[in-house]
Design a protein around this motif. Structure first.
Motif, PDB file in Angstrom:
ATOM      1  N   PHE A   1       1.192  -1.548  -0.042  1.00  0.00           N
ATOM      2  CA  PHE A   1       0.153   0.099   0.442  1.00  0.00           C
ATOM      3  C   PHE A   1       1.056   0.918  -0.358  1.00  0.00           C
TER       4      PHE A   1
ATOM      5  N   THR B   1       1.959   1.296  -3.904  1.00  0.00           N
ATOM      6  CA  THR B   1       0.255   2.686  -4.103  1.00  0.00           C
ATOM      7  C   THR B   1       0.197   3.530  -3.844  1.00  0.00           C
ATOM      8  N   GLY B   2       0.166   4.036  -2.890  1.00  0.00           N
ATOM      9  CA  GLY B   2      -0.363   5.161  -2.487  1.00  0.00           C
ATOM     10  C   GLY B   2       0.983   6.160  -2.774  1.00  0.00           C
TER      11      GLY B   2
ATOM     12  N   LEU C   1      -8.838   8.516  -1.675  1.00  0.00           N
ATOM     13  CA  LEU C   1      -8.264   6.687  -1.072  1.00  0.00           C
ATOM     14  C   LEU C   1      -8.977   5.472  -1.680  1.00  0.00           C
TER      15      LEU C   1
ATOM     16  N   ALA D   1      -7.501   4.843  -4.572  1.00  0.00           N
ATOM     17  CA  ALA D   1      -6.297   3.317  -4.352  1.00  0.00           C
ATOM     18  C   ALA D   1      -6.423   2.188  -4.179  1.00  0.00           C
ATOM     19  N   ALA D   2      -7.563   2.376  -3.259  1.00  0.00           N
ATOM     20  CA  ALA D   2      -7.351   1.290  -2.913  1.00  0.00           C
ATOM     21  C   ALA D   2      -8.066  -0.085  -3.626  1.00  0.00           C
TER      22      ALA D   2
ATOM     23  N   GLN E   1      -6.381  -1.099  -5.816  1.00  0.00           N
ATOM     24  CA  GLN E   1      -5.050  -2.522  -5.686  1.00  0.00           C
ATOM     25  C   GLN E   1      -5.784  -3.830  -5.402  1.00  0.00           C
TER      26      GLN E   1
ATOM     27  N   SER F   1      -6.615   0.626   7.648  1.00  0.00           N
ATOM     28  CA  SER F   1      -6.115   1.344   6.567  1.00  0.00           C
ATOM     29  C   SER F   1      -5.061   2.307   7.530  1.00  0.00           C
TER      30      SER F   1
ATOM     31  N   LEU G   1      -1.520   3.273   3.125  1.00  0.00           N
ATOM     32  CA  LEU G   1      -2.069   4.434   2.226  1.00  0.00           C
ATOM     33  C   LEU G   1      -2.624   5.307   2.315  1.00  0.00           C
TER      34      LEU G   1
END
Length: 309
Positions: A132, A135-136, A176, A179-180, A183, A244, A247
């Protein structure tokens, strides 16, 4: 003498077999004992310690002067905690819902035995191989108004185009979600695809003979058969949403201000950067309560299905 020796030998052999049987029965327990002891201490022991700290007035260092549920009262009166909780509801609902829809659609697409299915499956699953944090960082570049999507579209001549969610307090939490979902959708797709491949083809063929269209077959016949998969996906995604942290830190840092805070970042900020261990521990216990609220119904349904199975 010979008779007594012949009687003693079977007795010794039986005793040796009995001791070997006891050793064989206890050997797995002896092998697992260190791992179980470590898990009990470092998982459940620290859960208990965190709960004790949440009942104290601990600040920079642990203090064991009990103050009851005063920290929980402070937590309920903290505006930032309510912002984080509201963000979790928004983030969790959108994250779980969109992942389920996108994952199901991708799985249905791949279930049509299309060409290059293996390559597409790998492509969809690839984001799950990233952390994450990665990804972030990537999505922070993409959503940066001066570097990413907004700058690219404006360079094409659309000067009025605006996509500044990353710096907009009202929209930051939705970055958020973007992006989440990017993934985790591939993981949900893999769950649904495994479930689809486990359904008997004769059910679909029978529905086709009755004149049902393919979308209707999936909606009325196939998806109801995937209820256990849906339930498992909801449990896993909800758990990911509640905990979370990385992230948020990599993508928004909880900002602007604390507009995109989640309970995990709230807990970290108060326990480790603001020297309020008691308040941070109280928030951690409420997060644990959220996880248990999701996990206990799941375990209950699993046990119930096994009993009736």
């Amino acid at each position: 003498m010979t008779h007594s020796t012949s009687v003693a030998r079977p007795a010794r052999a039986a005793a040796q077999r009995s001791s070997a049987g006891h050793l064989q029965a206890w050997l797995p327990r002896l092998v697992l004992a260190p791992s179980v002891a470590v898990s009990l201490f470092f998982v459940y022991g620290f859960m208990l310690w965190t709960f004790i700290l949440s009942l104290t007035n601990s600040r920079m260092l642990p203090s064991y002067d009990l103050v009851g549920f005063a920290q929980y009262a402070r937590l309920m009166a903290n505006d930032r905690w309510w912002v984080a909780s509201t963000n979790l509801v928004v983030f969790g609902a959108l994250f779980v819902g969109i992942c389920l829809v996108v994952g199901a659609l991708l799985a249905i697409l791949l279930d049509q035995r299309i060409r290059q299915e293996g390559a597409l499956r790998t492509l969809y699953l690839y984001p799950m191989a990233l952390s994450f944090i990665v990804t972030g960082v990537v999505w922070k570049w993409l959503l940066n108004p001066g570097l990413g999507i907004q700058a690219m579209v404006r360079s094409w001549g659309f000067e009025s185009f605006t996509f500044d969610w990353l710096v907009n307090p009202d929209m930051a939490v939705y970055t958020l979600v973007i992006a989440a979902v990017w993934q985790a959708s591939g993981f949900v797709m893999a769950l649904f695809l495994a479930g689809l491949r486990g359904i008997d083809d004769s059910i679909i063929k029978a529905a086709q003979l009755d004149g049902a269209s393919l979308p209707r077959i999936y909606w009325r016949v196939v998806l109801p058969c995937l209820r256990p998969v849906v339930f498992s996906a909801v449990m896993i995604l909800s758990h990911i949403a509640i905990k979370s942290f990385d992230l948020v830190v990599a993508l928004t840092g909880g900002g602007p201000g604390y507009a995109s805070d989640l309970p995990a970042t709230f807990m970290y900020a108060h326990a480790f950067t603001r020297a309020q261990i008691g308040l941070g521990s109280a928030s951690a216990m409420l997060m644990l309560g959220g996880v248990l609220a999701i996990l206990i119904p799941y375990l209950y349904s699993e046990l119930r299905s096994r009993q009736h199975g």
